[in-house]
Motif scaffolding. Structure first.
Motif, mmCIF file in Angstrom:
data_model
loop_
_atom_site.group_PDB
_atom_site.id
_atom_site.type_symbol
_atom_site.label_atom_id
_atom_site.label_comp_id
_atom_site.label_asym_id
_atom_site.label_seq_id
_atom_site.Cartn_x
_atom_site.Cartn_y
_atom_site.Cartn_z
ATOM 1 N N TRP A 170 0.851 -1.182 0.000
ATOM 2 C CA TRP A 170 0.000 0.000 0.000
ATOM 3 C C TRP A 170 0.895 1.243 0.000
ATOM 4 C CZ3 TRP A 170 -5.538 -0.362 1.028
ATOM 5 C CH2 TRP A 170 -5.980 -1.679 1.220
ATOM 6 N N ILE A 171 0.581 2.194 -0.872
ATOM 7 C CA ILE A 171 1.358 3.433 -0.939
ATOM 8 C C ILE A 171 0.403 4.585 -0.645
ATOM 9 C CG2 ILE A 171 2.927 4.845 -2.322
ATOM 10 C CD1 ILE A 171 3.500 2.380 -4.027
ATOM 11 N N ILE A 172 0.731 5.363 0.403
ATOM 12 C CA ILE A 172 -0.215 6.329 0.951
ATOM 13 C C ILE A 172 0.395 7.722 0.996
ATOM 14 C CG2 ILE A 172 -1.591 6.935 2.976
ATOM 15 C CD1 ILE A 172 -1.335 3.957 3.820
ATOM 16 N N ASP A 173 -0.366 8.693 0.505
ATOM 17 C CA ASP A 173 -0.075 10.103 0.760
ATOM 18 C C ASP A 173 -1.285 10.659 1.500
ATOM 19 O OD1 ASP A 173 0.652 12.748 0.822
ATOM 20 O OD2 ASP A 173 1.414 12.779 -1.227
ATOM 21 N N PRO A 174 -1.174 10.869 2.824
ATOM 22 C CA PRO A 174 -2.352 11.242 3.610
ATOM 23 C C PRO A 174 -2.939 12.599 3.228
ATOM 24 C CG PRO A 174 -0.359 11.427 4.930
ATOM 25 C CD PRO A 174 0.026 10.731 3.656
ATOM 26 N N ILE A 175 -2.063 13.568 2.933
ATOM 27 C CA ILE A 175 -2.504 14.849 2.383
ATOM 28 C C ILE A 175 -1.470 15.272 1.349
ATOM 29 C CG2 ILE A 175 -3.020 17.282 2.780
ATOM 30 C CD1 ILE A 175 -4.023 16.612 5.525
ATOM 31 N N ASP A 176 -1.824 15.135 0.098
ATOM 32 C CA ASP A 176 -0.963 15.579 -0.989
ATOM 33 C C ASP A 176 -1.312 17.041 -1.282
ATOM 34 O OD1 ASP A 176 0.885 15.245 -3.237
ATOM 35 O OD2 ASP A 176 -0.913 15.525 -4.458
ATOM 36 N N GLY A 177 -0.311 17.907 -1.161
ATOM 37 C CA GLY A 177 -0.559 19.342 -1.274
ATOM 38 C C GLY A 177 -0.746 19.968 0.097
ATOM 39 N N THR A 178 0.147 19.633 1.036
ATOM 40 C CA THR A 178 0.009 20.138 2.407
ATOM 41 C C THR A 178 0.069 21.667 2.455
ATOM 42 O OG1 THR A 178 0.919 18.103 3.341
ATOM 43 C CG2 THR A 178 0.959 20.052 4.744
ATOM 44 N N MET A 179 0.910 22.280 1.632
ATOM 45 C CA MET A 179 0.969 23.744 1.613
ATOM 46 C C MET A 179 -0.393 24.330 1.232
ATOM 47 S SD MET A 179 2.818 26.507 2.020
ATOM 48 C CE MET A 179 4.557 26.143 1.795
ATOM 49 N N ASN A 180 -1.040 23.738 0.232
ATOM 50 C CA ASN A 180 -2.382 24.193 -0.149
ATOM 51 C C ASN A 180 -3.374 23.975 0.993
ATOM 52 O OD1 ASN A 180 -1.217 24.659 -2.618
ATOM 53 N ND2 ASN A 180 -2.267 23.010 -3.682
ATOM 54 N N PHE A 181 -3.267 22.838 1.646
ATOM 55 C CA PHE A 181 -4.131 22.523 2.781
ATOM 56 C C PHE A 181 -4.013 23.595 3.857
ATOM 57 C CE2 PHE A 181 -4.256 20.135 6.945
ATOM 58 C CZ PHE A 181 -5.632 20.021 7.011
ATOM 59 N N VAL A 182 -2.780 23.991 4.170
ATOM 60 C CA VAL A 182 -2.542 24.976 5.224
ATOM 61 C C VAL A 182 -2.920 26.381 4.777
ATOM 62 C CG1 VAL A 182 -0.746 26.075 6.637
ATOM 63 C CG2 VAL A 182 -0.721 23.595 6.289
ATOM 64 N N MET A 183 -2.507 26.762 3.560
ATOM 65 C CA MET A 183 -2.630 28.148 3.121
ATOM 66 C C MET A 183 -3.955 28.458 2.416
ATOM 67 S SD MET A 183 0.241 29.332 4.239
ATOM 68 C CE MET A 183 0.320 30.942 3.452
ATOM 69 N N GLU A 184 -4.496 27.486 1.690
ATOM 70 C CA GLU A 184 -5.690 27.717 0.869
ATOM 71 C C GLU A 184 -6.932 26.990 1.369
ATOM 72 O OE1 GLU A 184 -3.781 28.373 -3.562
ATOM 73 O OE2 GLU A 184 -4.384 26.349 -2.991
ATOM 74 N N GLN A 185 -6.698 25.893 2.076
ATOM 75 C CA GLN A 185 -7.781 25.021 2.529
ATOM 76 C C GLN A 185 -8.580 24.453 1.355
ATOM 77 O OE1 GLN A 185 -10.030 26.820 5.713
ATOM 78 N NE2 GLN A 185 -8.278 26.829 7.070
ATOM 79 N N GLU A 186 -7.903 24.226 0.253
ATOM 80 C CA GLU A 186 -8.455 23.545 -0.913
ATOM 81 C C GLU A 186 -7.296 23.100 -1.797
ATOM 82 O OE1 GLU A 186 -10.885 26.148 -3.250
ATOM 83 O OE2 GLU A 186 -9.336 27.697 -3.426
ATOM 84 N N ASN A 187 -7.618 22.397 -2.902
ATOM 85 C CA ASN A 187 -6.606 21.917 -3.847
ATOM 86 C C ASN A 187 -5.588 20.988 -3.187
ATOM 87 O OD1 ASN A 187 -7.705 23.461 -6.008
ATOM 88 N ND2 ASN A 187 -6.673 25.282 -5.189
ATOM 89 N N PHE A 188 -6.102 20.051 -2.393
ATOM 90 C CA PHE A 188 -5.266 18.996 -1.822
ATOM 91 C C PHE A 188 -6.040 17.686 -1.908
ATOM 92 C CE2 PHE A 188 -7.743 20.800 1.636
ATOM 93 C CZ PHE A 188 -8.220 19.694 2.313
ATOM 94 N N CYS A 189 -5.321 16.576 -1.828
ATOM 95 C CA CYS A 189 -5.923 15.257 -2.049
ATOM 96 C C CYS A 189 -5.413 14.239 -1.039
ATOM 97 C CB CYS A 189 -5.581 14.739 -3.449
ATOM 98 S SG CYS A 189 -6.143 15.780 -4.800
ATOM 99 N N ILE A 190 -6.189 13.193 -0.866
ATOM 100 C CA ILE A 190 -5.708 11.954 -0.255
ATOM 101 C C ILE A 190 -5.431 10.976 -1.389
ATOM 102 C CG2 ILE A 190 -6.203 10.076 1.335
ATOM 103 C CD1 ILE A 190 -8.440 11.815 2.529
ATOM 104 N N MET A 191 -4.301 10.266 -1.318
ATOM 105 C CA MET A 191 -3.985 9.300 -2.372
ATOM 106 C C MET A 191 -3.590 7.958 -1.764
ATOM 107 S SD MET A 191 -2.304 11.474 -5.469
ATOM 108 C CE MET A 191 -0.759 11.985 -4.729
ATOM 109 N N ILE A 192 -4.179 6.909 -2.303
ATOM 110 C CA ILE A 192 -3.871 5.541 -1.893
ATOM 111 C C ILE A 192 -3.700 4.690 -3.147
ATOM 112 C CG2 ILE A 192 -4.723 3.463 -0.747
ATOM 113 C CD1 ILE A 192 -6.258 5.184 1.172
ATOM 114 N N ALA A 193 -2.651 3.879 -3.156
ATOM 115 C CA ALA A 193 -2.438 2.918 -4.237
ATOM 116 C C ALA A 193 -2.207 1.539 -3.646
ATOM 117 C CB ALA A 193 -1.236 3.321 -5.083
#
Length: 251
Positions: free
Chosen positions: A78-101
């Motif tokens: 399993w390959i996990i990115d819990p919050i992809d786009g952390t800077m966007n998450f912090v600064m914009e509160q949008e344009n971020f994703c969860i990714m699982i493969a």
């Protein structure tokens, strides 16, 4: 497994949306623009707990807290990115994703990219196709470089690393979102013909499963297979645009 992962993603995304009303704990990793929050770590721990409960023999590769290396891709990983786009998450509160493969013996089987604020889940894999929530997506057109927009890493474009600036000028224009998941979604929707960046395995693993279903080509920037063990320059594009980029711009 697909139903389970969708349920986990929905629960995690709901938690993230609620967390935006609370005070975030933000730390720096390699520098002031490389951020991690308490929510990144909590969401990763949530997924790891679920995987360990349901699939205890599987391996996990993930961005935070000591899971960022793996000794083997044998079996199921399993390959996990819990919050992809952390800077966007912090600064914009949008344009971020969860990714699982989910990979088996090194081959991508399932990929999930969840745009948290839009509540849009892009998912699919071998023998499934690619879906937006429950709607199957059509095959994007094989558009050339000069006919389409291309997602780009801002630093690579500004410094013309691997001719990124020239590639951008040869396209219809570049777009910079600061989130690999958002850029890969744009390819799945047929809005962008490609993406050039500097990525780690958890940034691209889920997206590769999905763009592979649509016949996009991908590699490191020099045309070699992705290593899946370090940050590296990344190229994905329609077959037509990929060939043009490799032949005309990458030396």
């Amino acid at each position: 497994m697909i139903i389970e992962i969708k349920e986990w993603l929905a629960e995690a995304a709901g938690y993230i949306r609620v967390s935006l009303t609370n005070q975030l704990t933000v730390s720096q990793k390699s520098g002031r623009t490389d951020l991690v929050t308490n929510i990144d770590e909590e969401i990763q721990s949530f997924f790891i707990k679920k995987i360990n409960q349901h699939y205890p023999n599987d391996r996990i590769l993930a961005e935070e807290k000591g899971f960022n290396t793996i000794d083997s891709f044998a079996g199921r990983v399993w390959i996990i990115d819990p919050i992809d786009g952390t800077m966007n998450f912090v600064m914009e509160q949008e344009n971020f994703c969860i990714m699982i493969a989910v990979y088996e013996e090194g081959v991508g089987q399932l990929g999930f990219i969840y745009d948290v604020m839009k509540e849009e889940l892009y998912w699919g894999g071998k023998n499934y196709g690619v879906f937006l929530n429950e709607r199957k997506l059509p095959q994007p057109k094989d558009v050339t470089l000069s006919e389409g927009l291309i997602g780009m890493n801002a630093y690579m474009y500004r410094k013309n690393i691997y001719s990124a600036g020239e590639i951008g000028h040869a396209s219809m224009g570049i777009r910079v979102s600061g989130c690999a998941g958002v850029e890969l979604i744009a390819m799945l929707k047929g809005n962008h013909i490609g993406y050039i960046s500097n990525l780690s395995p958890w940034d691209y693993a889920a997206g590769l499963v999905l763009i592979n279903e649509f016949g996009f080509k991908y590699s490191n920037i020099e045309g070699k297979p992705l290593a899946f063990d370090k940050r590296e320059y990344f190229l994905a594009a329609t077959p037509a645009a990929y060939t043009q980029i490799q032949e005309k711009f990458i030396q």
